[in-house]
Design an enzyme around this catalytic site. Sequence first.
Site, PDB file in Angstrom:
ATOM      1  N   GLN A 131       0.826  -1.044   0.050  1.00 33.77           N
ATOM      2  CA  GLN A 131      -0.106  -0.040  -0.005  1.00 33.77           C
ATOM      3  C   GLN A 131       0.848   1.324   0.078  1.00 33.77           C
ATOM      4  O   GLN A 131       2.024   1.365   0.675  1.00 33.77           O
ATOM      5  CB  GLN A 131      -1.051  -0.086   1.090  1.00 33.77           C
ATOM      6  CG  GLN A 131      -1.936  -0.977   1.149  1.00 33.77           C
ATOM      7  CD  GLN A 131      -2.902  -0.660   0.119  1.00 33.77           C
ATOM      8  OE1 GLN A 131      -3.348   0.650  -0.271  1.00 33.77           O
ATOM      9  NE2 GLN A 131      -3.675  -1.694  -0.295  1.00 33.77           N
ATOM     10  N   ASP A 170      -8.338  -9.782  -2.380  1.00 31.26           N
ATOM     11  CA  ASP A 170      -7.719  -8.352  -2.658  1.00 31.26           C
ATOM     12  C   ASP A 170      -7.128  -8.375  -3.953  1.00 31.26           C
ATOM     13  O   ASP A 170      -5.893  -8.305  -4.211  1.00 31.26           O
ATOM     14  CB  ASP A 170      -6.464  -7.866  -1.622  1.00 31.26           C
ATOM     15  CG  ASP A 170      -6.242  -6.617  -1.679  1.00 31.26           C
ATOM     16  OD1 ASP A 170      -6.815  -5.771  -2.364  1.00 31.26           O
ATOM     17  OD2 ASP A 170      -5.086  -6.372  -1.076  1.00 31.26           O
ATOM     18  N   CYS A 198     -10.145  -2.041  -4.707  1.00 35.29           N
ATOM     19  CA  CYS A 198      -9.564  -0.733  -5.012  1.00 35.29           C
ATOM     20  C   CYS A 198     -10.349   0.041  -6.185  1.00 35.29           C
ATOM     21  O   CYS A 198     -10.139   1.062  -6.431  1.00 35.29           O
ATOM     22  CB  CYS A 198      -8.210  -0.679  -5.207  1.00 35.29           C
ATOM     23  SG  CYS A 198      -7.603  -1.789  -6.558  1.00 35.29           S
TER      24      CYS A 198
HETATM   25  C1  LIG Z   1      -4.087  -5.270  -4.751  1.00 33.14           C
HETATM   26  S1  LIG Z   1      -2.466  -6.260  -4.624  1.00 33.14           S
HETATM   27  C2  LIG Z   1      -2.821  -6.943  -2.952  1.00 33.14           C
HETATM   28  C3  LIG Z   1      -1.473  -7.492  -2.297  1.00 33.14           C
HETATM   29  C4  LIG Z   1      -1.878  -7.912  -0.801  1.00 33.14           C
HETATM   30  N1  LIG Z   1      -3.007  -8.430  -0.596  1.00 33.14           N
HETATM   31  C5  LIG Z   1      -1.429  -6.627   0.055  1.00 33.14           C
HETATM   32  O1  LIG Z   1      -2.523  -6.160   0.647  1.00 33.14           O
HETATM   33  O2  LIG Z   1      -0.331  -6.245   0.065  1.00 33.14           O
HETATM   34  C6  LIG Z   1      -3.193  -7.740  -5.679  1.00 33.14           C
HETATM   35  C7  LIG Z   1      -1.980  -8.728  -5.848  1.00 33.14           C
HETATM   36  O3  LIG Z   1      -2.653  -9.797  -6.642  1.00 33.14           O
HETATM   37  C8  LIG Z   1      -1.558 -10.290  -7.563  1.00 33.14           C
HETATM   38  N2  LIG Z   1      -2.525 -10.679  -8.771  1.00 33.14           N
HETATM   39  C9  LIG Z   1      -2.762 -10.092  -9.702  1.00 33.14           C
HETATM   40  N3  LIG Z   1      -3.598 -10.824 -10.445  1.00 33.14           N
HETATM   41  C10 LIG Z   1      -3.680 -12.013  -9.966  1.00 33.14           C
HETATM   42  C11 LIG Z   1      -4.129 -13.327 -10.308  1.00 33.14           C
HETATM   43  N4  LIG Z   1      -4.935 -13.586 -11.455  1.00 33.14           N
HETATM   44  N5  LIG Z   1      -3.815 -14.411  -9.435  1.00 33.14           N
HETATM   45  C12 LIG Z   1      -3.253 -14.241  -8.570  1.00 33.14           C
HETATM   46  N6  LIG Z   1      -2.594 -13.086  -8.081  1.00 33.14           N
HETATM   47  C13 LIG Z   1      -2.687 -12.029  -8.760  1.00 33.14           C
HETATM   48  C14 LIG Z   1      -0.811  -9.093  -7.796  1.00 33.14           C
HETATM   49  O4  LIG Z   1       0.819  -9.645  -8.262  1.00 33.14           O
HETATM   50  C15 LIG Z   1      -0.796  -8.283  -6.321  1.00 33.14           C
HETATM   51  O5  LIG Z   1       0.259  -8.926  -5.470  1.00 33.14           O
END
Ligand SMILES: C[S@@+](CC[C@H](N)C(=O)[O-])C[C@H]1O[C@@H](n2cnc3c(N)ncnc32)[C@H](O)[C@@H]1O
Length: 422
Positions: free
Chosen positions: A250, A352, A379
């Site tokens: 974040q 998330d 988000c």
């Molecule tokens: C909004 S971030 C949230 C990370 C964590 N929950 C945090 O709050 O620090 C979204 C995460 O999802 C991962 N991501 C994006 N698309 C994905 C997918 N299809 N499957 C698994 N992970 C994914 C990204 O690499 C990123 O780390």
Amino acid sequence: MPPDPEHPRVGDEILLEIGPVAHGGHCVARWAGRVVFVRHALPGEQALVRLTDTRHDGFLRADAIRIDRADEARITPRCFHFGPGGCGGCDFQHATLQRQRELKAAVVAEQLRRLAGMDVPVTVEELPGTGDGFGWRTRVRWGLDAAGRIGPRATRSHDVVAVSSAAPCEIAAPGLSETAAALGVPPEVALERAQGATRGRDRGGVKLPEVNLVATGTAPLVLWKHDDVPTISEHAAGRDFRVRGDGFWQVHPAAADTLAGAVDDAVDGFLAPGGVAWDLYGGVGLFGAVLADRVGPSGTVVTVENDAPATALATENLDGLARIVGVTDRVEQLLEDADGPLGGTVDVIVLDPPRSGAGRVVCAAMTTRAPAAIVYVACDPAALARDTAILAEHGYSLDTLRAFDCFPQTHHVECVARFLPA
Ligand SMILES: C[S@@+](CC[C@H](N)C(=O)[O-])C[C@H]1O[C@@H](n2cnc3c(N)ncnc32)[C@H](O)[C@@H]1O
């Protein structure tokens, strides 16, 4: 010559009554039967606007260039780069922080009404330590243009808005603008910039290099594409997390802690010691830690993330808190595998996802595992509202919703929603 409603042109100026705020950092106005999305205005104002985009059949875009009747919450924007034709990073610097939160609440409520058919009262909560709402952004990815200038992009454009110590990005953490202005460009990046500009001209678009800057408490970390990326330490939810310098974390200093607290509140009563919980789109395990604290050493947390270095760090960050199963995969793919780590039942799912949201496949698959609660950190309120409707189709209804002003001065807002079996 007055603007021709049949053939509107960029640069045409029109006096408009400004209507409600809409998702994306603008307000809606109407002109000659058309929708006009107006930046830099507020609902209820009367403004002279200049058209900035006339390419779409259904709507026009415009910038407010003179306010003839101002909202009482209008203030003078602090940033040199904010305003018509300027930076695309901030949307609401012309409103008090209180009004900004009201605008964001209206957008979340409107998305839920329009896409999920629900009337939900929404309050956007201020983060602790918000202060004047500037200097909070600890991570930026800025562009480098052909003239060697560094900064965020102009609104709906690839043009770089050059930051300097005299004209800094006001939401960036102290020191980031000054560092960017003084940066030398590594030779391989300069080469890439030159090649990108040449190729870009051929393709009709210019893809220029970017640089990540991260506030660390001492000198900012500067990361170009070719650099080795160090791991840094972040603190939230009462513990330290290792995260790659360019990995997801974040960007507001209080956001990770606040969201972790909101997730903890949301799972309260649904997860007991020895339980099983999933942390989908888990990054380096921020919410996984909250879940692991709840289930304890006899419980299990499966954390799924498609970025292998992040999964490795999550497993390290959560080591010893519970039985941790860290998986590098795409959530939608792993949910299809009935024999895999997401094949069985689960007590609580936290997800998330990125801005695009979870979508139909993931929402439907999660409900087949019969969790007692699904906690969705979002988000993008439009993606959340769409997924709220999908979850409802599959028997899970929205139970609680909190929203947080994790990105002051911008239109962005973070939500934590809990869904329960209907
Ligand atoms: C909004 S971030 C949230 C990370 C964590 N929950 C945090 O709050 O620090 C979204 C995460 O999802 C991962 N991501 C994006 N698309 C994905 C997918 N299809 N499957 C698994 N992970 C994914 C990204 O690499 C990123 O780390």
